[in-house]
Enzyme design. Structure first.
Site, PDB file in Angstrom:
ATOM      1  N   ASP A  18       0.785  -1.232   0.000  1.00 38.46           N
ATOM      2  CA  ASP A  18       0.000   0.000   0.000  1.00 38.46           C
ATOM      3  C   ASP A  18       0.817   1.283   0.000  1.00 38.46           C
ATOM      4  OD1 ASP A  18      -2.642  -1.080  -0.035  1.00 38.46           O
ATOM      5  OD2 ASP A  18      -2.347  -1.711   2.042  1.00 38.46           O
ATOM      6  N   ASP A  78      -5.756  -4.557  -6.334  1.00 35.33           N
ATOM      7  CA  ASP A  78      -5.522  -3.196  -5.834  1.00 35.33           C
ATOM      8  C   ASP A  78      -4.088  -2.735  -6.118  1.00 35.33           C
ATOM      9  OD1 ASP A  78      -7.241  -4.989  -4.356  1.00 35.33           O
ATOM     10  OD2 ASP A  78      -7.596  -3.446  -2.856  1.00 35.33           O
TER      11      ASP A  78
END
Length: 421
Positions: free
Chosen positions: A121, A183
């Site tokens: 992330d 993602d």
């Protein structure tokens, strides 16, 4: 007799003109007002700033029925979206106050650039914050953070597999030796940016290989996406594919498809490789084909309780932003118009009383779904929905004004550029 006929014709003409005028006014009222909704974002963000503590807690979500933001620290995967929103507000308004706030919250994330990679992330966290900051100010400190963080993210890349490891904690917890989630496509943008601004060319190659490997292994025959693919670290081969945050392994999780649309559009922008543009069209088609009439997806397109299933405004905002960009690369004029019309209609629905938070809380949007199977953030206001919403509004504004989607909205507003260079 002639006077009677003339009088009748005059009356008929007057009625016709009145109907045309009323119809015209109705159409004017129905046209989507981009600036009005950007001003709404300014007002809502001001409300949020008024209640945030001095300790720099970062807004993540607001529960249904609450007015209060749940706050997180810089390590949370969503930490970059709030500073990113502040940079977008600065871009729109040109107001130095927003720049100061954006700079303040962005610098709060600096430790991410000097710690080891705990998951994928870093791109979300650092590129949404420092990336937007660098785009608007060319501050060299921001550039340095992007370069350092990109090198850190690169440590999760497995050359045998050809992708970046997404969740190191799942290696033992779920027995997923090397796992990659859809993602992760969004994090590639930071690697591309770093490779253009002094970073190693290997970062570019890594991002391209990740996109190619994901394209090969993470999609079904109909171009719907699996959330996670698990790979063997020795052979590099695919072990299995699952949909961790969707209803089931073979269902189409809405936000996951959104990451694919946005991600492959971005990869085409950075590479200009036609195969990525072609793939962006394919993953977009199934999403658009299966949308409900109001264009806001249910959290999973195959949820068994549709039409009573929760919606996901975050997926709608994400896709709207991606579609606006994709429309600019589409040579087929009719298809490009379809993409743009759909994106504008999505934003219009998100900007309605059904989805704008208004006085309910100080976020921009209601009705997002985070992790439904985990019973987490269901029907919440979520910060990344707000981020992609304001991004999409700004992209649409630039496109309508004939401007570059990625250049500052107005160079006249950025007198401070010279100070930062």
């Amino acid at each position: 007799m002639k006077k009677t006929i003339l009088f009748a014709l005059t009356i008929a003409l007057t009625i016709t003109l009145t109907i045309v005028l009323i119809s015209s006014r109705k159409k004017e009222k129905k046209s989507f007002n981009i600036d009005q909704n950007l001003e709404y974002c300014v007002a809502q963000a001001n409300k949020t700033l008024a209640v945030l503590p001095d300790s720099l807690g970062i807004p993540r979500n607001v529960a249904p029925g609450s007015k209060d933001w749940n706050l997180v620290g810089y390590k949370d995967w969503t930490s970059g979206f709030w500073p990113g929103i502040l940079w977008y507000l600065y871009e729109y308004t040109g107001d130095e106050v927003w720049k100061e706030k954006a700079d303040k919250y962005t610098r709060f994330l600096t430790p991410l650039s000097v710690r080891s990679a705990t998951d994928h992330d870093l791109g979300f966290q650092v590129y949404c914050s420092f990336g937007n900051g660098y785009r608007l100010t060319k501050n060299q400190e921001f550039k340095d953070v992007i370069l350092k963080t990109s090198d850190t993210l690169a440590t999760l890349y497995n050359p045998k597999v050809g992708t970046i490891l997404s969740w190191p904690e799942m290696v033992k917890k779920m027995n997923w030796p090397h796992n990659t989630i859809i993602d992760n496509m969004i994090n590639l943008e930071m690697l591309f940016e770093a490779s253009k601004n002094g970073g190693n060319k290997s970062l570019y190659d890594m991002a391209v290989k990740h996109a190619e490997t994901t394209m090969k292994n993470q999609f079904r025959k109909d171009y719907s996406v699996y959330h996670v693919v698990v790979y063997d670290t020795v052979t590099g081969k695919k072990i299995k594919a699952v949909t961790h945050q969707g209803y089931g392994d073979e269902t189409m999780w809405a936000r996951g498809q959104g990451w694919a649309i946005y991600g492959y559009t971005m990869v085409y922008r950075e590479t200009k490789d036609p195969k990525f543009l072609d793939f962006a069209h394919k993953v977009t088609k199934i999403y658009l084909d299966r949308l409900p009439k109001d264009l806001i997806p249910y959290w999973d397109f195959d949820a068994p309780n549709i039409p009573n299933a929760p919606r996901d405004a975050s997926a709608a905002a994400l896709v709207a932003s991606g579609l606006i960009e994709l429309s600019t690369y589409t040579k087929d004029a009719a298809l490009a118009k379809t993409y743009l019309d759909k994106a504008e209609a999505m934003l219009e629905e998100l900007s309605s009383k059904r989805y704008q938070s208004a006085n309910i809380n100080s976020s921009f949007l209601l009705h997002s779904t985070g992790h439904y199977p985990n019973k987490s953030e269901i029907d919440y206001s979520i910060i990344y929905a707000d981020y992609y919403y304001i991004e999409a509004l700004l992209r649409l504004k630039k496109l309508k004004e004939g401007k570059d989607l990625f250049a500052p909205l107005s160079t006249n507003k950025f007198i401070s550029l010279k100070k930062d260079n």
